[in-house]
Every structure is written in C-alpha cells, then in structure tokens.
Design a protein around this motif. Structure first.
Motif, short mmCIF file in Angstrom:
data_model
loop_
_atom_site.label_atom_id
_atom_site.label_comp_id
_atom_site.label_asym_id
_atom_site.label_seq_id
_atom_site.Cartn_x
_atom_site.Cartn_y
_atom_site.Cartn_z
N PHE A 95 60.11 37.12 48.34
CA PHE A 95 59.24 36.95 47.19
C PHE A 95 58.04 36.13 47.65
CE2 PHE A 95 61.83 38.89 44.07
CZ PHE A 95 63.15 38.58 44.37
N GLY A 97 55.64 33.46 48.57
CA GLY A 97 55.83 32.05 48.84
C GLY A 97 57.23 31.67 49.27
N GLN A 98 58.05 32.65 49.57
CA GLN A 98 59.41 32.39 50.00
C GLN A 98 59.67 33.06 51.35
OE1 GLN A 98 62.46 32.99 47.07
NE2 GLN A 98 61.17 32.24 45.40
N PRO A 99 60.68 32.59 52.08
CA PRO A 99 60.91 33.13 53.43
C PRO A 99 61.22 34.61 53.44
CG PRO A 99 62.14 31.10 53.09
CD PRO A 99 61.60 31.50 51.76
#
Lengths: 111, 111
Positions: A95, A97-99
């Motif tokens: 998603f 901004g996520q890894p």
C-alpha cells in the motif's frame, strides 16, 4: 496475516513458447500489485503495476502482458518468449507508504 | 525514471562504515531501503516518509531530505552479515502506485 504466493519457483521454457506466471495475495484487500524482473547481477526492473482490478500500468514495452482478473490475483503472460525474457521474476504487493512484500520469485530460463 | 544510486559497489572491512546514496529527479512521497542476498527476494530494511526523517535499525540508519529528493543509508560498524546488494525504492508524488528501485549497491564486508 498477509501472505503472497508465487509459482512456479523455477521454469525452463523454449524460445517462442507461451508463459503464464501467477501471483496471489491472502489476508488483505485492494493492494497495489507489482511484477519485477531481475536479470543476473542487475537491479529490479518494474514491469507492471496495478492499483485495482483491471487497472494495469506497463512500464517497459516488450512482449509481456499482465492482468488482474481478481482483487488479489496478478498474472504475467507472454504469447512468445524471447531469450531476453530470462531472469528472476518477482511479484510484490503493498500500500502507499508501506513496505513492498515479495513472493519467493520465479527463476525463468529460456532455451 | 528510476532513482539513481551511488556508489555501485563498496568493499568494507568488518567494523568500517559506509554510506549509500539515492536521489530522484521528481518529488518523493517515500523512500524505502532493501537488502538482497544472492538468489533471494529483497528484505525490507526501513521506510522514510517525511522530509528530514531519520530511522535506524540496529546499526543501519537512513535519512531523507525531502527538499533535495535524496536519501542516504548509513552502515555503521559493519558486520559480515551486512554483505549483499542494497536497493533504494521510491514512491513519487506524481505517480500513484508506481514503485521503482535504484540499480543497487553491492556491499562486500570482509573479515
């Protein structure tokens, strides 16, 4: 918990044959999905990404295509493989901004 | 365009420090850092979301200068386990969902 399945782990195909690599994600909904290719000793090249069902963005003009028939399914295809299609193919989900979460990869050899 | 990484490779002795840089020509929403061992999928190290943010993981830390669109990864008192190829990955503010990796920096830590 979320998991990502990618198969097969290795594949040997003759030049000119078709290809279908499948990737499925469990435990999350509406993720961004990615296909990368890594040639031996090289970096990760973004091939396709998808932000939703039926939405595919292509980054590299080539003989590959991708489809997202279901929310958590991402398929990489080719009608006729070339020698240059050899490499390590990685599927990933994330998603904003996520890894990035990667599958184990498929090592594709073209003979 | 993919982010630009430097240097391409670095050789360290155990205990030495190193810096890996990543820059983009476009405004960034986030910068990610990953480490990849030969034949495996990349492993997530850290993500930086805010300008000027610094994060740390053990003796590996990173900074993100949002205005300059640059990030640096710091390997401090390197250990043998730090060997591998380090990739930065970026999400741009003008390309929703698109995630691209730099070409990678090969790090070799020797006894």
């Amino acid at each position: 918990s979320q998991t990502i399945h990618q198969w097969p782990a290795t594949l040997v195909q003759p030049v000119g044959s078709p290809l279908s690599l499948e990737c499925t994600v469990e435990g999350t909904s509406n993720p961004n999905l990615y296909w990368y290719r890594q040639a031996a000793g090289r970096g990760l090249q973004l091939l396709f990404y998808s932000v939703g069902i039926g939405q595919i963005s292509s980054e590299v003009p080539q003989n590959l295509s991708a489809s997202r028939p279901q929310d958590r399914q991402f398929i990489l295809s080719s009608k006729k493989l070339l020698l240059s299609d050899s490499g390590f193919y990685l599927c990933a989900w994330s998603f904003l901004g996520q890894p990035q979460h990667f599958g184990d990869g498929t090592r594709l050899s073209i003979l | 365009q993919q982010p630009v990484q430097s240097p391409q490779a670095v050789i360290l002795r155990e205990g030495e420090d190193a810096v890996i840089n990543c820059s983009s020509s476009k405004a960034l929403y986030s910068v990610h850092w990953y480490r990849q061992k030969h034949g495996e999928a990349p492993i997530f190290l850290m993500i930086l979301l805010k300008g000027g943010e610094q994060k740390g993981h053990d003796k590996i830390s990173a900074s993100f200068n949002e205005k300059k669109q640059q990030s640096s990864l710091y390997l401090t008192a390197s250990q043998l386990s730090y060997s591998g190829t380090y990739f930065c990955g970026t999400e741009r503010t003008d390309s929703w969902g698109k995630f691209q990796f730099g070409a990678g920096t090969q790090v070799v830590v020797t006894p």
